[in-house]
Every structure is written in structure tokens, then in C-alpha cells.
Design a protein around this motif. Sequence first.
Motif, PDB file in Angstrom:
ATOM      1  N   LYS A   3       0.834  -1.181  -0.035  1.00 42.30           N
ATOM      2  CA  LYS A   3       0.050   0.164   0.058  1.00 42.30           C
ATOM      3  C   LYS A   3       1.088   1.074   0.028  1.00 42.30           C
ATOM      4  CE  LYS A   3      -4.149   1.616   2.147  1.00 42.30           C
ATOM      5  NZ  LYS A   3      -3.914   2.756   2.295  1.00 42.30           N
ATOM      6  N   ILE A   4       0.587   2.477  -0.726  1.00 42.46           N
ATOM      7  CA  ILE A   4       1.331   3.500  -0.788  1.00 42.46           C
ATOM      8  C   ILE A   4       0.906   4.457   0.327  1.00 42.46           C
ATOM      9  CG2 ILE A   4       1.842   5.475  -2.198  1.00 42.46           C
ATOM     10  CD1 ILE A   4       0.545   4.236  -4.663  1.00 42.46           C
ATOM     11  N   LEU A   6       0.086   7.179   3.039  1.00 40.48           N
ATOM     12  CA  LEU A   6      -1.008   8.087   2.858  1.00 40.48           C
ATOM     13  C   LEU A   6      -0.316   9.256   2.461  1.00 40.48           C
ATOM     14  CD1 LEU A   6      -3.990   8.855   3.338  1.00 40.48           C
ATOM     15  CD2 LEU A   6      -3.354   9.640   5.837  1.00 40.48           C
ATOM     16  N   TRP A   8       2.257   9.756   0.446  1.00 42.55           N
ATOM     17  CA  TRP A   8       2.470  10.184  -1.085  1.00 42.55           C
ATOM     18  C   TRP A   8       1.121   9.979  -1.679  1.00 42.55           C
ATOM     19  CZ3 TRP A   8       6.995  11.308  -2.409  1.00 42.55           C
ATOM     20  CH2 TRP A   8       8.139  10.880  -1.609  1.00 42.55           C
ATOM     21  N   GLN A   9       0.171   9.506  -1.296  1.00 49.05           N
ATOM     22  CA  GLN A   9      -1.114   9.625  -1.732  1.00 49.05           C
ATOM     23  C   GLN A   9      -1.600  10.810  -2.046  1.00 49.05           C
ATOM     24  OE1 GLN A   9      -4.127   6.893  -0.310  1.00 49.05           O
ATOM     25  NE2 GLN A   9      -2.808   5.381   0.256  1.00 49.05           N
ATOM     26  N   ALA A  13      -2.026  13.177  -5.368  1.00 44.41           N
ATOM     27  CA  ALA A  13      -3.404  13.909  -5.284  1.00 44.41           C
ATOM     28  C   ALA A  13      -3.033  15.287  -5.779  1.00 44.41           C
ATOM     29  CB  ALA A  13      -3.990  13.698  -4.177  1.00 44.41           C
ATOM     30  N   PRO A 189      -6.587  11.979   0.338  1.00 46.03           N
ATOM     31  CA  PRO A 189      -6.237  12.394  -1.117  1.00 46.03           C
ATOM     32  C   PRO A 189      -7.144  12.695  -1.941  1.00 46.03           C
ATOM     33  CG  PRO A 189      -5.169  10.118  -0.057  1.00 46.03           C
ATOM     34  CD  PRO A 189      -6.344  10.750   0.931  1.00 46.03           C
ATOM     35  N   THR A 253       1.216  14.166   6.821  1.00 44.33           N
ATOM     36  CA  THR A 253      -0.480  14.035   6.703  1.00 44.33           C
ATOM     37  C   THR A 253      -1.205  15.385   7.005  1.00 44.33           C
ATOM     38  OG1 THR A 253      -0.448  11.777   6.576  1.00 44.33           O
ATOM     39  CG2 THR A 253      -2.538  12.958   6.759  1.00 44.33           C
TER      40      THR A 253
END
Length: 403
Positions: A3-4, A6, A8-9, A13, A189, A253
Motif C-alpha cells: 500500500k502506498i 498516505l 505519498w497518496q 493527489a 487524498p 499528513t
Amino acid sequence: MKKIALHWQILIALVLAVLFGALLPNQIKYVSWMGDVFMRALKMLIIPLILSSIVSGVSNIGTGENLGRLTFKTFSYYIITSTLAILTGLFLVNTIKPGVGADMGLAQSIDNIHIMKESFGQTLINIVPTNIFQAFVENKMLSIIFFAIIFGYFINQVGTKHSSFLKDFFNSTFEVMMKITLFVIKFTPLGVFGIVAKQISTSPDLVQLAIGLGKFMFTAAAALLIHSFITLPLISKYIGKINPIKHFRNMTTPLLTAFSTSSSNATLPLTMEAVENNSGVSNKITSFTLPLGATINMDGTALYECVAAMFIAQAYGVDLSFFQQFIVVMTALLTSIGAAGIPMSSLVMITVILTQVGLPLEGVGLILAVDRPLDMLRTATNVWSDSCGATIIAKSEGEILTV
Ligand code: ASP
């Protein structure tokens, strides 16, 4: 498949949002709703989160002595860091002089900015709510915080039967609010994509503006970056004895969310989650310092107000004396405390400074067009300072952190 992470997501985005907003501005309605829903969800969390976290935090702190010590440390940190931020801005704006010869043709009309009429004294008086429900309805953060602190404090002044019931109730409500927060965070994202794509599609031509107001943008951005990447990390390392790089990574984040939403209040749930779960600060400290910080500790805002007021003075060819600059610094400090953690609230506060030193209020029109990108930076600075404060105070209280 791995899973990438968060953050990075969120970064992906952000990039996609810039492309979408720039290339497909007419299709924006298909994605902007995601930003709207995300912002609404964050706002939905704020009041129950602030209320439950402060009441449970303050009642868990226990004695008045502990509360007094924590309040003293928190306020000292806020005032010291905000003042350092303002002085950094003042130094750069006096050195670079971005306003000298600025193109006044870029000024926009300021009809949609409310001029701040309330005096500072009145703002203080208004902290005491006449009707707490009205304060909830109107999002009066300072009044809600005031009531929550009093309520939390007096929980310990009643018999054990009542106090343990109320403590359990507010602790449990807080747990649930944090769980909802964790759920909402998963959608960051998508929310960021919707918000930023819409911003880009409606923003004026930045290249054009950068040519005219580039020096101002550069001065404000440079001062914000110096404060965030030099001053606050140094304070964290040498006074707080924490590892600022590790802490910064833990905060990606909320910082990216602050950057995208331009609202430290909306970011608060994410800030609390990250400071607690990633950096290991106890709920006792976060629940007291972070809601307070999101409302009154605004280093980026204070810095920006000072730079903007000085820029406007320079653009009008007004040479402010040392004493007047001192007034600018003091007013920037006080108004940053009063500024709400919502997008563009600095602009309203700058009108207070301009009035104090006798500059035309229309000056705000000069910086209106470039406000959004700078708002993004100053909001991230605000949230970063709040999070550093929480870790420094936690360390000073003897907590073992992960940073
Ligand atoms: N947008 C900022 C915040 O929410 C306030 C400001 O306009 O400076 O922190």
C-alpha cells in the motif's frame, strides 16, 4: 501489492489536482464535490472533538497547579514563537523592500473583505459566551474552549460519583471522535484532489501576478520557510530535546492537509491524530495544547500580517518609524491570536494593523490576488508550530516520546 503511504497518496493527489485544474477547468464540477464533502466532514468533527478533548484533557490534568503550569508553558511557547516569526518577517521585509516601486495597478477592490470593527478589548470580553449553544452554532472557538476548560476544571470539584461519570463520558466521546477522525483521514487524498483542482481552475494567472507581486511573494514565503525549517526545528532540538526531522516526517499528513485546505481548524483532527499516534504525545497534553494552538497560536499568520502591512506601507511610499514598526509587530501578535483558523482570515486582521498605523485600508486589495498560495504556506506553518509546541511541552513534562 504494497500500500502506498498516505502522505505519498496526498502528494500524488496534489500533483494530479494541479494538472486537472489547469488542463480541464470546465470539468471541475465532476471533482470539486469531493473537496466539499471532505471539508464538510472535517468541519463536522471540529466542535465535538474540541469539546470532548478539552473537557477530558483538563479533567485528567487534575489539580489546578498542574493546569496552571501547563497553561503557563503553552502561552509562553505561543508568544515566543509568534514573536520570533514576526521578527523574521520584519527583518526580511526591511531588507528586500518588496513594496518599493510595486505596481499599484494590480490592486483589486476589497468589497468582500469585512473590515474588523471590534476592538481587542471587546474580543477579550466576548470570549465569555452568553449562550454556549449559540457559541457552538456560530463556531466561536474561543468561547467554546473557554467553556470547555471551565467545565473540565470543575468536574474535579464535585463528588467522585459525578466526576467519574463525567470523566468516563467525555473520555469515551473523545475516543469515538478520534476513531471517526481516523476514518475521515483515509479520504484525505480525494479531498485534497477536489479542493486543489478547484482552486487551480479558478485562480488568476499566477505567472502574471508573480511578475508584479513576485518580490512580495518571495519575501513572505522565504520568511515562512526560515521560521518553519530553521527557527522551529532549532527550538525543538535545543529547548525541547526532540528530533525535529523525525517529528516533521510524522506530521506530513496534517501539514499537507493544512497546505491544501488553508485552515488550521479544519486540520485540527488530523493534527491531533498525528501528534498523538505518530509522535507519542499523551492525550493529556494534545487535548489541551492543540485545540488552543489551532485557535490562537498562528506563527505563520503573525509573520504574514507583519510582512503584508510593511509591504503596503512601502507601496504607498510611507516610511514607518521605529515606533510605528513596533506597533505593527505588537498588533500582528495580538491579531494573530484573534485570527480564526479559516482561509484568508489574515486579510481581515491586516486591516486592523493598517488602521493602527494610519495606512489606507484599500492597501489590502494589493495583496488579494496572491493570498491563496501564501495562505497555504502560512497555514502549514501555523499547524507545524502547534505540533512542535505540543511535543516540546510533553517532553518538558517528562513524557517519553517517539521523536
Ligand atoms: N488560514 C490561516 C489558518 O487557518 C489563517 C490565516 O488566514 O492566516 O491558519
